[in-house]
Design a protein around this motif. Structure first.
Motif, PDB file in Angstrom:
ATOM      1  N   HIS A 208     -41.167  -6.863  18.972  1.00  0.00           N
ATOM      2  CA  HIS A 208     -41.562  -6.891  17.572  1.00  0.00           C
ATOM      3  C   HIS A 208     -41.045  -8.181  16.947  1.00  0.00           C
ATOM      4  O   HIS A 208     -40.007  -8.706  17.356  1.00  0.00           O
ATOM      5  CB  HIS A 208     -41.012  -5.684  16.812  1.00  0.00           C
ATOM      6  N   ILE A 209     -41.786  -8.683  15.991  1.00  0.00           N
ATOM      7  CA  ILE A 209     -41.361  -9.874  15.264  1.00  0.00           C
ATOM      8  C   ILE A 209     -40.369  -9.449  14.191  1.00  0.00           C
ATOM      9  O   ILE A 209     -40.662  -8.590  13.359  1.00  0.00           O
ATOM     10  CB  ILE A 209     -42.561 -10.607  14.650  1.00  0.00           C
ATOM     11  N   LYS A 210     -39.189 -10.051  14.243  1.00  0.00           N
ATOM     12  CA  LYS A 210     -38.124  -9.690  13.300  1.00  0.00           C
ATOM     13  C   LYS A 210     -38.149 -10.561  12.049  1.00  0.00           C
ATOM     14  O   LYS A 210     -37.880 -10.087  10.942  1.00  0.00           O
ATOM     15  CB  LYS A 210     -36.775  -9.804  14.004  1.00  0.00           C
ATOM     16  N   ALA A 211     -38.471 -11.837  12.210  1.00  0.00           N
ATOM     17  CA  ALA A 211     -38.424 -12.743  11.057  1.00  0.00           C
ATOM     18  C   ALA A 211     -39.361 -13.920  11.270  1.00  0.00           C
ATOM     19  O   ALA A 211     -39.593 -14.358  12.401  1.00  0.00           O
ATOM     20  CB  ALA A 211     -37.003 -13.248  10.836  1.00  0.00           C
ATOM     21  N   LEU A 212     -39.923 -14.402  10.146  1.00  0.00           N
ATOM     22  CA  LEU A 212     -40.757 -15.603  10.124  1.00  0.00           C
ATOM     23  C   LEU A 212     -40.198 -16.554   9.079  1.00  0.00           C
ATOM     24  O   LEU A 212     -39.815 -16.134   7.989  1.00  0.00           O
ATOM     25  CB  LEU A 212     -42.209 -15.254   9.768  1.00  0.00           C
ATOM     26  N   SER A 213     -40.166 -17.840   9.409  1.00  0.00           N
ATOM     27  CA  SER A 213     -39.689 -18.829   8.446  1.00  0.00           C
ATOM     28  C   SER A 213     -40.283 -20.184   8.781  1.00  0.00           C
ATOM     29  O   SER A 213     -40.874 -20.372   9.849  1.00  0.00           O
ATOM     30  CB  SER A 213     -38.156 -18.906   8.457  1.00  0.00           C
ATOM     31  N   SER A 214     -40.147 -21.118   7.858  1.00  0.00           N
ATOM     32  CA  SER A 214     -40.647 -22.471   8.076  1.00  0.00           C
ATOM     33  C   SER A 214     -39.736 -23.473   7.392  1.00  0.00           C
ATOM     34  O   SER A 214     -39.102 -23.175   6.364  1.00  0.00           O
ATOM     35  CB  SER A 214     -42.070 -22.619   7.546  1.00  0.00           C
ATOM     36  N   THR A 215     -39.685 -24.677   7.971  1.00  0.00           N
ATOM     37  CA  THR A 215     -38.916 -25.756   7.338  1.00  0.00           C
ATOM     38  C   THR A 215     -39.693 -26.391   6.188  1.00  0.00           C
ATOM     39  O   THR A 215     -39.124 -27.200   5.447  1.00  0.00           O
ATOM     40  CB  THR A 215     -38.569 -26.827   8.380  1.00  0.00           C
ATOM     41  N   LEU A 216     -40.972 -26.025   6.035  1.00  0.00           N
ATOM     42  CA  LEU A 216     -41.774 -26.505   4.913  1.00  0.00           C
ATOM     43  C   LEU A 216     -41.841 -25.388   3.882  1.00  0.00           C
ATOM     44  O   LEU A 216     -42.508 -24.370   4.104  1.00  0.00           O
ATOM     45  CB  LEU A 216     -43.181 -26.902   5.381  1.00  0.00           C
ATOM     46  N   PRO A 217     -41.162 -25.518   2.762  1.00  0.00           N
ATOM     47  CA  PRO A 217     -41.022 -24.392   1.822  1.00  0.00           C
ATOM     48  C   PRO A 217     -42.321 -23.965   1.155  1.00  0.00           C
ATOM     49  O   PRO A 217     -42.382 -22.860   0.598  1.00  0.00           O
ATOM     50  CB  PRO A 217     -40.018 -24.923   0.793  1.00  0.00           C
ATOM     51  N   PHE A 218     -43.362 -24.798   1.174  1.00  0.00           N
ATOM     52  CA  PHE A 218     -44.607 -24.419   0.499  1.00  0.00           C
ATOM     53  C   PHE A 218     -45.564 -23.648   1.403  1.00  0.00           C
ATOM     54  O   PHE A 218     -46.676 -23.307   0.987  1.00  0.00           O
ATOM     55  CB  PHE A 218     -45.311 -25.671  -0.064  1.00  0.00           C
TER      56      PHE A 218
END
Length: 274
Positions: A208-218
């Motif tokens: 399962h995917i626990k977290a999603l994030s990006s270094t581009l805040p927009f």
């Protein structure tokens, strides 16, 4: 149901009943009646009771399994197959067991022959069935393993049957497609229409995917489930409410799973005024 239609006085007849358990689970019971010309026993009633157990989880992972009938090899039936093919995760260890049942009283006795892997063990249960316990270790990588079973027929006679395991260990079990993303050139007025997507799936096992994030805040990241536990889709859009300026941008989308895996997908785009 099969039965001998004529039984001579003082003799014994045979009744064979097939019970289909494909869609059954737990205690089951069935009654069958035979009409006879015996005035003392005009009707013979036979009742069969059984407890249907669920299939072991490992059986469903064997792609070559013949669940309904197994595989016949000489005078023995090997269930679910004599040639199990299975995929396991890197670092995984999996125990499976093959049942080996004699099809005749004179089928002979079994023992592991020379050359069998040390982790393979042959045992016999109280009903007379043999079980070949196989410990599969992904450390050896993909390939084939085999074991000869020597059939002792008595009077210095013997024969051999073979069990062969085909094991696949995928080098990259967590697959991300595409491996990188490029929005291309976008106008500030048109960013709300820009979309990208990333697929994440696992070849063997579940996650399962626990977290999603990006270094581009927009960037906005939304997860969609295609197949629970094995296949997910990540939709990537640009949030027009965030402060945006013309320029070239590059960063990564981070995907973290419940197993501790972390995948980074490079992403780039260029924003222009018009």
């Amino acid at each position: 149901m099969y039965f001998e239609k004529v039984v001579q006085p003082g003799q014994v007849g045979t009744i064979l009943v097939k019970v289909h358990t494909t869609d059954q689970l737990g205690p089951i019971e069935g009654s069958y009646e035979l009409s006879t010309n015996d005035p003392r026993h005009p009707v013979i009633k036979v009742t069969i009771a059984a407890n249907v157990k669920p299939l072991p989880a490992y059986v469903r992972r064997i792609t070559t399994a013949e669940i309904a009938r197994g595989e016949t090899n000489g005078a023995f039936q090997i269930w679910p197959t004599a040639r199990p093919a299975i995929s396991i995760e890197p670092g995984e260890r999996l125990a499976i067991a093959l049942r080996i049942r004699a099809l005749a009283s004179d089928a002979g006795t079994l023992k592991l022959g020379p050359g069998a892997p040390e982790s393979w063990k042959l045992r016999r249960d109280a009903t007379g069935d043999y079980w070949l316990d196989i410990l599969i270790d992904s450390g050896g990588g993909s390939g084939s393993r085999a074991a000869p079973l020597v059939v002792d027929l008595g009077e210095n006679r013997s024969s051999e049957i073979r069990v062969q395991l085909m094991m696949t260990v995928p080098a990259a079990n967590l697959v991300v497609t595409p491996r990188d993303l490029d929005f291309g050139e976008l106008t500030l007025a048109g960013v709300s229409d820009a979309r990208q997507r990333v697929g994440v799936r696992k070849i063997v096992g579940s996650f399962h995917i626990k977290a999603l994030s990006s270094t581009l805040p927009f960037l906005k990241l939304q997860q969609a489930t295609m197949v629970e536990g094995s296949n997910y889709l990540i939709r990537i859009t640009i949030d027009p409410t965030r402060p945006l300026k013309p320029g070239a941008y590059s960063g990564v989308v981070r995907i973290e799973t419940d197993e501790g895996h972390r995948v980074e997908v490079p992403i780039k785009l260029k924003l222009v005024e018009h």
